[in-house]
Scaffold this motif. Sequence first.
Motif, PDB file in Angstrom:
ATOM      1  N   MET A   1       1.003  -1.692   0.141  1.00  0.00           N
ATOM      2  CA  MET A   1      -0.420   0.200   0.307  1.00  0.00           C
ATOM      3  C   MET A   1       0.757   1.659   0.319  1.00  0.00           C
ATOM      4  SD  MET A   1      -2.956   0.710   0.145  1.00  0.00           S
ATOM      5  CE  MET A   1      -4.956   1.357   0.665  1.00  0.00           C
ATOM      6  N   ARG A   2       1.784   1.544   0.630  1.00  0.00           N
ATOM      7  CA  ARG A   2       2.828   2.663   0.757  1.00  0.00           C
ATOM      8  C   ARG A   2       3.812   2.614  -0.156  1.00  0.00           C
ATOM      9  NH1 ARG A   2       6.405   2.910   6.179  1.00  0.00           N
ATOM     10  NH2 ARG A   2       5.480   5.028   6.436  1.00  0.00           N
ATOM     11  N   LYS A   3       4.112   1.483  -1.148  1.00  0.00           N
ATOM     12  CA  LYS A   3       4.472   1.587  -2.924  1.00  0.00           C
ATOM     13  C   LYS A   3       4.102   2.168  -2.999  1.00  0.00           C
ATOM     14  CE  LYS A   3       8.154  -1.972  -2.481  1.00  0.00           C
ATOM     15  NZ  LYS A   3       7.876  -2.958  -3.037  1.00  0.00           N
ATOM     16  N   LEU A   4       1.824   1.854  -3.975  1.00  0.00           N
ATOM     17  CA  LEU A   4       1.284   2.434  -4.335  1.00  0.00           C
ATOM     18  C   LEU A   4       0.671   3.915  -4.091  1.00  0.00           C
ATOM     19  CD1 LEU A   4      -0.912   2.206  -6.714  1.00  0.00           C
ATOM     20  CD2 LEU A   4      -2.751   1.798  -4.735  1.00  0.00           C
ATOM     21  N   ALA A   5       1.109   4.664  -3.014  1.00  0.00           N
ATOM     22  CA  ALA A   5       1.090   6.002  -2.238  1.00  0.00           C
ATOM     23  C   ALA A   5       2.392   6.666  -3.210  1.00  0.00           C
ATOM     24  CB  ALA A   5       0.552   5.780  -0.788  1.00  0.00           C
ATOM     25  N   MET A   6       3.093   5.739  -3.133  1.00  0.00           N
ATOM     26  CA  MET A   6       4.459   6.771  -3.511  1.00  0.00           C
ATOM     27  C   MET A   6       4.552   6.773  -5.032  1.00  0.00           C
ATOM     28  SD  MET A   6       7.881   5.771  -0.839  1.00  0.00           S
ATOM     29  CE  MET A   6       8.871   5.099  -2.482  1.00  0.00           C
ATOM     30  N   LEU A   7       4.068   5.547  -5.699  1.00  0.00           N
ATOM     31  CA  LEU A   7       3.718   6.038  -7.040  1.00  0.00           C
ATOM     32  C   LEU A   7       2.957   7.080  -7.297  1.00  0.00           C
ATOM     33  CD1 LEU A   7       3.742   1.970  -7.826  1.00  0.00           C
ATOM     34  CD2 LEU A   7       5.751   3.532  -8.576  1.00  0.00           C
ATOM     35  N   SER A   8       1.539   6.836  -6.622  1.00  0.00           N
ATOM     36  CA  SER A   8       0.862   8.374  -6.977  1.00  0.00           C
ATOM     37  C   SER A   8       1.622   9.595  -6.585  1.00  0.00           C
ATOM     38  CB  SER A   8      -0.087   8.021  -5.878  1.00  0.00           C
ATOM     39  OG  SER A   8      -0.763   6.732  -6.341  1.00  0.00           O
ATOM     40  N   ALA A   9       2.207   9.082  -5.597  1.00  0.00           N
ATOM     41  CA  ALA A   9       3.011  11.023  -5.481  1.00  0.00           C
ATOM     42  C   ALA A   9       3.753  11.089  -6.744  1.00  0.00           C
ATOM     43  CB  ALA A   9       2.955  10.797  -4.016  1.00  0.00           C
ATOM     44  N   LEU A  10       4.805  10.368  -6.561  1.00  0.00           N
ATOM     45  CA  LEU A  10       5.498  10.271  -8.265  1.00  0.00           C
ATOM     46  C   LEU A  10       4.977  11.454  -9.356  1.00  0.00           C
ATOM     47  CD1 LEU A  10       8.370   7.451  -6.845  1.00  0.00           C
ATOM     48  CD2 LEU A  10       8.751  10.472  -7.226  1.00  0.00           C
ATOM     49  N   ALA A  11       4.451  10.257  -9.719  1.00  0.00           N
ATOM     50  CA  ALA A  11       2.928  10.660 -11.043  1.00  0.00           C
ATOM     51  C   ALA A  11       2.393  12.461 -10.883  1.00  0.00           C
ATOM     52  CB  ALA A  11       1.776   9.390 -10.844  1.00  0.00           C
ATOM     53  N   LEU A  12       2.279  12.004 -10.023  1.00  0.00           N
ATOM     54  CA  LEU A  12       1.533  13.738  -9.943  1.00  0.00           C
ATOM     55  C   LEU A  12       2.580  15.047  -9.497  1.00  0.00           C
ATOM     56  CD1 LEU A  12      -1.000  13.488  -7.415  1.00  0.00           C
ATOM     57  CD2 LEU A  12      -1.642  13.637  -9.447  1.00  0.00           C
ATOM     58  N   LEU A  13       3.791  14.195  -8.909  1.00  0.00           N
ATOM     59  CA  LEU A  13       4.773  15.619  -9.320  1.00  0.00           C
ATOM     60  C   LEU A  13       5.616  15.709 -10.429  1.00  0.00           C
ATOM     61  CD1 LEU A  13       5.982  15.117  -5.109  1.00  0.00           C
ATOM     62  CD2 LEU A  13       3.946  16.960  -6.361  1.00  0.00           C
ATOM     63  N   SER A  14       5.691  14.748 -11.413  1.00  0.00           N
ATOM     64  CA  SER A  14       5.824  14.637 -12.536  1.00  0.00           C
ATOM     65  C   SER A  14       6.665  15.668 -13.558  1.00  0.00           C
ATOM     66  CB  SER A  14       5.745  13.183 -13.327  1.00  0.00           C
ATOM     67  OG  SER A  14       4.853  13.857 -14.321  1.00  0.00           O
ATOM     68  N   GLY A  15       5.174  16.624 -13.473  1.00  0.00           N
ATOM     69  CA  GLY A  15       5.434  17.430 -13.552  1.00  0.00           C
ATOM     70  C   GLY A  15       6.125  18.649 -13.500  1.00  0.00           C
ATOM     71  N   CYS A  16       5.722  18.759 -12.497  1.00  0.00           N
ATOM     72  CA  CYS A  16       6.381  20.342 -11.666  1.00  0.00           C
ATOM     73  C   CYS A  16       8.119  20.278 -12.494  1.00  0.00           C
ATOM     74  CB  CYS A  16       6.493  19.998  -9.881  1.00  0.00           C
ATOM     75  SG  CYS A  16       4.372  19.860 -10.033  1.00  0.00           S
ATOM     76  N   GLY A  17       8.986  19.346 -12.443  1.00  0.00           N
ATOM     77  CA  GLY A  17      10.562  19.209 -12.668  1.00  0.00           C
ATOM     78  C   GLY A  17      10.970  20.118 -13.626  1.00  0.00           C
ATOM     79  N   ALA A  18      10.004  20.688 -14.654  1.00  0.00           N
ATOM     80  CA  ALA A  18       9.743  20.893 -16.132  1.00  0.00           C
ATOM     81  C   ALA A  18      11.200  21.927 -15.883  1.00  0.00           C
ATOM     82  CB  ALA A  18       8.621  21.263 -16.614  1.00  0.00           C
ATOM     83  N   ALA A  19      11.785  22.132 -16.323  1.00  0.00           N
ATOM     84  CA  ALA A  19      12.793  23.176 -16.100  1.00  0.00           C
ATOM     85  C   ALA A  19      12.943  24.649 -17.639  1.00  0.00           C
ATOM     86  CB  ALA A  19      14.299  22.319 -16.838  1.00  0.00           C
ATOM     87  N   ILE A  20      12.982  25.570 -16.901  1.00  0.00           N
ATOM     88  CA  ILE A  20      13.014  26.719 -17.968  1.00  0.00           C
ATOM     89  C   ILE A  20      12.982  26.174 -19.322  1.00  0.00           C
ATOM     90  CG2 ILE A  20      13.832  28.778 -18.373  1.00  0.00           C
ATOM     91  CD1 ILE A  20      13.878  29.338 -15.206  1.00  0.00           C
ATOM     92  N   SER A  21      14.340  25.876 -19.236  1.00  0.00           N
ATOM     93  CA  SER A  21      15.346  25.131 -21.362  1.00  0.00           C
ATOM     94  C   SER A  21      14.287  24.337 -21.603  1.00  0.00           C
ATOM     95  CB  SER A  21      16.523  25.387 -21.147  1.00  0.00           C
ATOM     96  OG  SER A  21      16.871  23.636 -20.182  1.00  0.00           O
ATOM     97  N   ASP A  22      13.331  24.077 -21.113  1.00  0.00           N
ATOM     98  CA  ASP A  22      12.370  22.962 -22.057  1.00  0.00           C
ATOM     99  C   ASP A  22      11.137  23.884 -22.736  1.00  0.00           C
ATOM    100  OD1 ASP A  22      13.719  21.307 -21.345  1.00  0.00           O
ATOM    101  OD2 ASP A  22      12.174  20.034 -19.250  1.00  0.00           O
ATOM    102  N   ARG A  23      11.295  25.151 -21.940  1.00  0.00           N
ATOM    103  CA  ARG A  23      10.058  25.939 -22.724  1.00  0.00           C
ATOM    104  C   ARG A  23       9.772  26.077 -24.040  1.00  0.00           C
ATOM    105  NH1 ARG A  23       9.346  29.780 -17.285  1.00  0.00           N
ATOM    106  NH2 ARG A  23       8.865  28.522 -15.864  1.00  0.00           N
ATOM    107  N   PRO A  24       9.243  26.713 -24.646  1.00  0.00           N
ATOM    108  CA  PRO A  24       9.607  27.581 -26.320  1.00  0.00           C
ATOM    109  C   PRO A  24      10.076  28.819 -25.687  1.00  0.00           C
ATOM    110  CG  PRO A  24       7.687  26.976 -26.022  1.00  0.00           C
ATOM    111  CD  PRO A  24       8.362  26.364 -24.441  1.00  0.00           C
ATOM    112  N   CYS A  25      11.180  29.199 -26.850  1.00  0.00           N
ATOM    113  CA  CYS A  25      11.242  30.848 -26.765  1.00  0.00           C
ATOM    114  C   CYS A  25      10.632  31.616 -27.185  1.00  0.00           C
ATOM    115  CB  CYS A  25      13.023  31.153 -26.711  1.00  0.00           C
ATOM    116  SG  CYS A  25      14.438  29.920 -25.783  1.00  0.00           S
ATOM    117  N   PRO A  26       9.782  32.699 -26.561  1.00  0.00           N
ATOM    118  CA  PRO A  26       9.416  33.197 -27.332  1.00  0.00           C
ATOM    119  C   PRO A  26       9.999  34.472 -28.924  1.00  0.00           C
ATOM    120  CG  PRO A  26       9.491  33.833 -25.185  1.00  0.00           C
ATOM    121  CD  PRO A  26      10.362  33.154 -24.849  1.00  0.00           C
TER     122      PRO A  26
END
Length: 68
Positions: A1-26
């Motif tokens: 059960m604990r692993k399932l909670a950790m995997l869920s949290a990782l899936a939800l937070l995976s989009g938060c680590g995008a670096a500025i360089s990943d954005r298209p430049c205007p």
Amino acid sequence: MRKLAMLSALALLSGCGAAISDRPCPRVTEFPAEIQRQAATKLATAPALARMMDAMAADRAFNRVICR
């Protein structure tokens, strides 16, 4: 059960680590010096427009630093 909670949290937070360089430049449009001089003359009599242009200039400077 604990692993399932950790995997869920990782899936939800995976989009938060995008670096500025990943954005298209205007695009930053450059203007000839003569057009800039004409605009500066007109901005002297339009303080609200001058404030807007100052804000856009700050955005352009930021974009130049980020998007080398």
